[in-house]
Enzyme design. Structure first.
Site, PDB file in Angstrom:
ATOM      1  N   GLU A 121       0.800  -1.243   0.000  1.00 19.61           N
ATOM      2  CA  GLU A 121       0.000   0.000   0.000  1.00 19.61           C
ATOM      3  C   GLU A 121       0.826   1.283   0.000  1.00 19.61           C
ATOM      4  O   GLU A 121       0.556   2.195   0.790  1.00 19.61           O
ATOM      5  CB  GLU A 121      -0.962  -0.017   1.197  1.00 19.61           C
ATOM      6  CG  GLU A 121      -1.884  -1.220   1.192  1.00 19.61           C
ATOM      7  CD  GLU A 121      -2.855  -1.250   2.370  1.00 19.61           C
ATOM      8  OE1 GLU A 121      -2.703  -0.437   3.295  1.00 19.61           O
ATOM      9  OE2 GLU A 121      -3.768  -2.089   2.343  1.00 19.61           O
ATOM     10  N   GLU A 176      -5.990 -10.683  -1.841  1.00 18.67           N
ATOM     11  CA  GLU A 176      -6.817 -10.518  -0.625  1.00 18.67           C
ATOM     12  C   GLU A 176      -8.303 -10.379  -0.958  1.00 18.67           C
ATOM     13  O   GLU A 176      -9.018  -9.593  -0.346  1.00 18.67           O
ATOM     14  CB  GLU A 176      -6.376  -9.264   0.158  1.00 18.67           C
ATOM     15  CG  GLU A 176      -4.910  -9.206   0.488  1.00 18.67           C
ATOM     16  CD  GLU A 176      -4.521  -8.027   1.375  1.00 18.67           C
ATOM     17  OE1 GLU A 176      -5.417  -7.329   1.898  1.00 18.67           O
ATOM     18  OE2 GLU A 176      -3.310  -7.808   1.554  1.00 18.67           O
TER      19      GLU A 176
END
Ligand code: XIL
Length: 367
Positions: A160, A276
């Site tokens: 991220e 994910e």
């Protein structure tokens, strides 16, 4: 002419009816073969995240996990806060247990994650400054990736790092790492990981890359620029991890844009992993039958686009069963109905989402 229009309409109508009844069939006929087998048959890997606490205490769940999954990724055990709880101490116990569990059941193991702005330990802010940050980062990566070297399929080296709303032209997220080390922190991390574990596939992992919305387009552009830069200077990045946290009723699929993005990533000689996936059902109707259908449809529509791209090698869901999902805590429904974002329900029964993922594997081209 008139007759042909009527004939066209009739044939369109019958196609539609056929489609709906096919779909109904698809929704009700559930093949019995576990997801890991159906993925493997296509040269793909299917797996999920779980936790040491769960797998070591819920035997029934652990057995179902081993049956369905060919890869395990720890949900928190390898994050800084857990594995590096004080400056000179590393806690490998829960991670070690999970690696053993994975290998005992013929599963691969993923590392998540070496560099992230989240889950930093309390000591971090008091201890780390611009003079010692590089040494602390290198020590962390060398120790953790070194400890698991040879046992890891792939490492989420950096997680991220992109966040266009922070306003930088390179789209980088304003994190302690960026503030203390500058954009080069990403290169430093990948180089250290490559040295510590030369066998692992090194992944850059991020979210918000799947949808049709403008902000997703901005994120895709920034991620692509980052990957291009890393490649151009020889930083050892091997794959892009796409988190794929979908929002039912909110995230829209633009298959053209998504395909083009995946192609652009593949053209950089990178593999792609869906790392994910789950489908938040917060905005969906309460009715379970309807909700499950919408969630399943999202899994199937998304995965059928994504699996068309030969660079995609794996699909992981962020959990296997609705019994254990971070969304119960992070995105609970307003009506308090239990959330249903994953392939198995809370009783470990296969849901339509399970069926949809399996069908996406069945229909995927072989790698
Ligand atoms: C989440 C876990 O699921 C939670 O249990 C934890 O408290 C916070 O982190 N993107 C990621 C994951 O890369 O590490 C996050 O996991 C979910 C979003």
């Amino acid at each position: 002419m008139g007759t042909s229009i009527v004939a066209d309409e009739l044939s369109h109508l019958s196609n539609q009816i056929q489609e709906i009844s096919d779909r109904k069939g698809d929704f009700t006929v559930i093949r019995n073969t576990p997801l890991r087998k159906r993925a493997t048959a296509k040269g793909l890997i299917y797996g999920a995240t779980s936790q040491h606490r769960i797998l070591s205490s819920d035997k029934k769940f652990a057995a179902r996990f081993a049956q369905e999954c060919a890869i395990l990724v720890p949900e928190g055990e390898l994050k800084w806060r857990t594995i590096h709880p004080s400056p000179n101490y590393f806690n490998f116990k829960p991670g070690d247990w999970m690696v053993e569990f994975a290998h005992a059941h013929g599963m691969l193991f993923r590392g998540h994650t070496l560099v992230w702005h989240g889950s930093l330990p309390r000591w971090f802010a008091d201890t780390v400054n611009s003079r010692n940050v590089e040494q602390i980062l290198l020590k962390h990566i060398t120790t953790v990736a070194g400890h698991y070297a040879g046992k890891i399929h792939s490492w989420d080296v950096v997680n991220e790092a992109i966040h266009p709303p922070h306003g930088r032209t390179d789209g980088l997220r304003n994190t302690p790492w960026l503030q203390l080390l500058g954009p080069n922190y990403i290169d430093i991390a990948f180089r250290a990981a490559a040295k510590a574990d030369p066998q692992a596939l090194l992944v850059y992992n991020d979210f918000g890359l799947d949808g049709a919305a403008y902000q997703d387009e901005l994120r895709r552009t920034a991620v692509l620029k980052l990957l291009e830069r890393l490649k151009s200077v020889g930083t050892p990045v091997h794959a892009l991890g796409i988190q794929a946290h979908w929002w039912g009723g909110v995230t829209r699929l633009d298959s053209g844009k998504l395909k083009a993005f995946l192609r652009d990533v593949a053209d950089l000689d990178l593999k792609i992993m869906i790392t994910e996936m789950d489908v938040t059902d917060k905005k969906l109707p309460k009715d379970v039958i309807l909700r499950d259908r919408i969630v399943a449809g999202i899994y199937e529509d998304y995965l059928s686009v994504v699996l068309d791209e030969p660079a995609v090698i794996a699909v992981l869901t962020w959990g296997l069963s609705d019994r254990y999902t971070w969304l119960s805590k992070y995105q609970p429904r307003k009506d308090r109905a239990p959330v249903r974002p994953l392939p198995l329900d809370a009783q470990l029964n296969r849901k339509l989402a399970w069926n949809a993922i399996g069908r996406a594997f069945d229909n995927a081209p072989k790698r």
